[in-house]
Design an enzyme around this catalytic site. Structure first.
Site, PDB file in Angstrom:
ATOM      1  N   ASP A 186       0.905  -1.146  -0.048  1.00 54.43           N
ATOM      2  CA  ASP A 186      -0.019  -0.068   0.075  1.00 54.43           C
ATOM      3  C   ASP A 186       1.079   1.335   0.047  1.00 54.43           C
ATOM      4  OD1 ASP A 186       0.973   0.247   2.585  1.00 54.43           O
ATOM      5  OD2 ASP A 186      -0.777  -0.035   3.548  1.00 54.43           O
ATOM      6  N   SER A 187       0.385   2.311   0.107  1.00 56.14           N
ATOM      7  CA  SER A 187       0.942   3.650  -0.135  1.00 56.14           C
ATOM      8  C   SER A 187       1.627   4.303   1.115  1.00 56.14           C
ATOM      9  CB  SER A 187       0.310   4.469  -0.996  1.00 56.14           C
ATOM     10  OG  SER A 187      -0.687   5.057  -0.145  1.00 56.14           O
ATOM     11  N   GLY A 188       0.688   3.888   2.155  1.00 51.58           N
ATOM     12  CA  GLY A 188       0.845   4.518   3.501  1.00 51.58           C
ATOM     13  C   GLY A 188      -0.107   5.582   3.781  1.00 51.58           C
ATOM     14  N   GLY A 189      -0.845   5.871   2.779  1.00 52.05           N
ATOM     15  CA  GLY A 189      -1.995   6.915   2.873  1.00 52.05           C
ATOM     16  C   GLY A 189      -3.010   6.489   3.981  1.00 52.05           C
ATOM     17  N   TYR A 190      -3.427   5.104   4.097  1.00 60.00           N
ATOM     18  CA  TYR A 190      -4.469   4.638   4.933  1.00 60.00           C
ATOM     19  C   TYR A 190      -4.123   4.895   6.382  1.00 60.00           C
ATOM     20  CZ  TYR A 190      -7.998   2.089   7.575  1.00 60.00           C
ATOM     21  OH  TYR A 190      -8.902   1.600   8.416  1.00 60.00           O
ATOM     22  N   ASP A 214      -2.980   8.431  -1.855  1.00 56.07           N
ATOM     23  CA  ASP A 214      -4.366   8.743  -1.823  1.00 56.07           C
ATOM     24  C   ASP A 214      -4.945   9.546  -0.482  1.00 56.07           C
ATOM     25  OD1 ASP A 214      -4.469   6.306  -0.455  1.00 56.07           O
ATOM     26  OD2 ASP A 214      -6.545   6.089  -1.137  1.00 56.07           O
ATOM     27  N   GLN A 262     -11.491   7.368  -5.098  1.00 53.28           N
ATOM     28  CA  GLN A 262     -12.134   7.644  -4.040  1.00 53.28           C
ATOM     29  C   GLN A 262     -13.405   8.184  -4.254  1.00 53.28           C
ATOM     30  OE1 GLN A 262     -11.171   7.133  -1.037  1.00 53.28           O
ATOM     31  NE2 GLN A 262      -9.177   6.470  -0.924  1.00 53.28           N
ATOM     32  N   GLY A 289     -11.236   3.773   0.454  1.00 52.05           N
ATOM     33  CA  GLY A 289     -12.003   4.472   1.139  1.00 52.05           C
ATOM     34  C   GLY A 289     -13.374   3.994   1.747  1.00 52.05           C
ATOM     35  N   ASP A 324      -8.203  -7.549   0.530  1.00 47.92           N
ATOM     36  CA  ASP A 324      -6.997  -7.592   1.472  1.00 47.92           C
ATOM     37  C   ASP A 324      -7.688  -7.335   2.800  1.00 47.92           C
ATOM     38  OD1 ASP A 324      -6.546  -4.689   0.928  1.00 47.92           O
ATOM     39  OD2 ASP A 324      -5.816  -4.938   3.164  1.00 47.92           O
ATOM     40  N   CYS A 329     -13.649 -27.983   7.629  1.00 49.21           N
ATOM     41  CA  CYS A 329     -12.305 -27.317   6.994  1.00 49.21           C
ATOM     42  C   CYS A 329     -11.301 -28.300   6.848  1.00 49.21           C
ATOM     43  CB  CYS A 329     -12.134 -26.228   8.319  1.00 49.21           C
ATOM     44  SG  CYS A 329     -10.433 -25.396   7.641  1.00 49.21           S
ATOM     45  N   CYS A 343      -7.959 -27.545   6.957  1.00 47.33           N
ATOM     46  CA  CYS A 343      -6.690 -27.058   7.272  1.00 47.33           C
ATOM     47  C   CYS A 343      -5.906 -27.862   8.340  1.00 47.33           C
ATOM     48  CB  CYS A 343      -6.881 -25.472   7.862  1.00 47.33           C
ATOM     49  SG  CYS A 343      -7.145 -25.556   9.574  1.00 47.33           S
ATOM     50  N   CYS A 384      -7.491 -27.844  11.808  1.00 48.02           N
ATOM     51  CA  CYS A 384      -8.886 -28.558  12.010  1.00 48.02           C
ATOM     52  C   CYS A 384      -8.454 -30.111  11.737  1.00 48.02           C
ATOM     53  CB  CYS A 384      -9.694 -28.159  10.903  1.00 48.02           C
ATOM     54  SG  CYS A 384     -10.434 -26.571  11.456  1.00 48.02           S
ATOM     55  N   HIS A 411      -6.030 -21.338  10.634  1.00 51.19           N
ATOM     56  CA  HIS A 411      -7.422 -22.048  10.250  1.00 51.19           C
ATOM     57  C   HIS A 411      -7.948 -20.672   9.595  1.00 51.19           C
ATOM     58  CE1 HIS A 411     -11.406 -23.155  10.277  1.00 51.19           C
ATOM     59  NE2 HIS A 411     -11.737 -21.790  10.800  1.00 51.19           N
TER      60      HIS A 411
HETATM   61 ZN   LIG Z   1      -9.238 -25.243   9.718  1.00 51.56          ZN
END
Ligand SMILES: [Zn+2]
Length: 384
Positions: free
Chosen positions: A92-96, A146, A200, A227, A277, A315, A317, A320, A346
């Site tokens: 990311d750009s750091g803006g957030y 941004d 935005q 945003g 993300d 699941c 994984c 689990c 998990h």
């Molecule tokens: Zn799991």
């Protein structure tokens, strides 16, 4: 080095199944990116990440710039080499993060002035500087700086931030293109890096339309919808995504930044989004909340004290397959680090497996059915 490219391979309604090619490998989309804030996805190793099905991860420019610094990372060969992850990385750009500093930052036309949350030191981040930092980090995808604003925002304030974001995007793109021809004194550690623009406009649909036009006019490898992680109501968020995503170029991936309750993934894919993300699966894992096909489950609950069933019986994984709710509850209450690792494995598997099911459904034309089933079994309200 292979160029950045994107190809849609199947469609159902507005949803798209695709392949994103980057200098560090291919990402099957729609895709979810685990968040590796400071050069690590908290509590898990790169191998464990791979095993959950992660193909691309996100790094936070703000944190890496402050510590250990982008110049140090460049001298160490770039972010991939430094953190031992050879797959695709988006920064990311750091803006957030700067937006989140609230009282400790000031936005000016030139850029953002902020105080480090670590030591209070004063920093000045411009669109050019954010581009340079990411060039030194060498991520496969860099984001433009941004201006993010709190919502709900009155239209005049939302317009001002949106228009400034467009001006900043232009400056970021200019610097990005300059670095291709004459990088010095910046150490560009990934010459194949792509740069995404960010739309935005808060929750104002007319501003979103303007922002799409102006950002696409500048011309980026792809576009993100920014945003919306600060919007409280899912319905408002879906409305903005539904308005914005289809207006973005059809032949480029679309990235919804920072939003990702499991139902948001399905609903946004249905509106044409390809990349996501969110810190939720990892952060909530450390807080003892597990996502399951039947909804979220709080592992510290006393009712699990002697429950020898896995967190999610459906699941596949590692957690689990081997461990019980009773054991995970014990680890959590005892403050054992392994608990955070097993919970994170998990939750990430749950997210990445959801994306796998979404991709498969689009391919076979059954996404509409999956979306319906998902809403029948999954709810934002805790069941346990
Ligand atoms: Zn799991």
């Amino acid at each position: 080095m292979p160029e950045f490219s994107f190809r849609v391979t199947a469609r159902e309604g507005l949803s798209r199944r695709g392949e994103l090619h980057t200098p560090h490998g291919t990402v099957q989309t729609p895709a979810f990116m685990p968040v590796g804030t400071r050069g690590a996805v908290k509590a898990v190793t790169g191998q464990q990440l791979r095993d959950t099905g992660a193909e691309i991860i996100l790094g936070n420019t703000y944190h890496l710039y402050l510590k250990p610094g982008d110049s140090l990372i460049a001298r160490c060969g770039g972010l991939h080499r430094f953190i031992g992850w050879d797959g695709p990385i988006l920064t990311d750009s750091g803006g957030y993060q700067i937006f989140s500093l609230a009282a400790m930052r000031r936005i000016r036309e030139d850029g953002a002035e902020f105080r480090s949350h670590l030591d209070g030191s004063l920093h000045h981040l411009t669109p050019e500087r954010a581009t340079e930092i990411q060039a030194q980090l060498g991520s496969d995808v860099a984001m433009v700086l941004d201006e993010c604003i709190a919502t709900p925002a009155p239209a005049p304030a939302a317009r001002e931030a949106m228009e400034r974001s467009v001006r900043w995007a232009r400056r970021a793109r200019d610097r990005f293109l300059q670095l291709r021809d004459s990088p010095a004194p910046i150490a560009v550690t990934n010459p194949g890096q792509a740069q995404f623009g960010i739309v935005q406009g808060a929750t104002h649909l007319d501003l979103r339309t303007e922002s799409v036009q102006a950002t696409v006019d500048i011309g980026f490898e792809a576009y993100a919808i920014g945003g919306l992680s600060v919007v409280e109501s899912p319905d408002v968020m879906y409305e903005v995504v539904g308005h914005t995503a289809p207006r973005l170029p059809d032949d480029r991936p679309r990235y919804l930044m920072g939003s990702g309750m499991p139902d948001d993934l399905i609903e946004s894919v249905a509106r044409g989004v390809d990349l996501f993300d969110c810190v939720l699966p990892t952060r909530n894992a450390r807080n003892g909340q597990l996502f399951t096909r039947e909804g979220p489950l709080s592992i510290k609950n006393a009712r699990f004290a002697e429950d020898m069933s896995p967190p999610d019986p459906q699941c596949g994984c590692y957690t689990c397959a081997r461990f019980s709710r009773a054991y995970l509850r014990h680890l959590f209450l005892a403050g054992e680090m392994t608990g955070a690792t097993l919970n994170t494995v998990h939750n990430l598997y749950f997210y990445l497996d959801t994306m796998r099911r979404i991709r498969e459904a689009i391919l076979f034309g059954t996404f509409g059915k999956l979306r319906q089933e998902f809403h029948q079994t999954y709810s934002r309200r805790p069941h346990h």
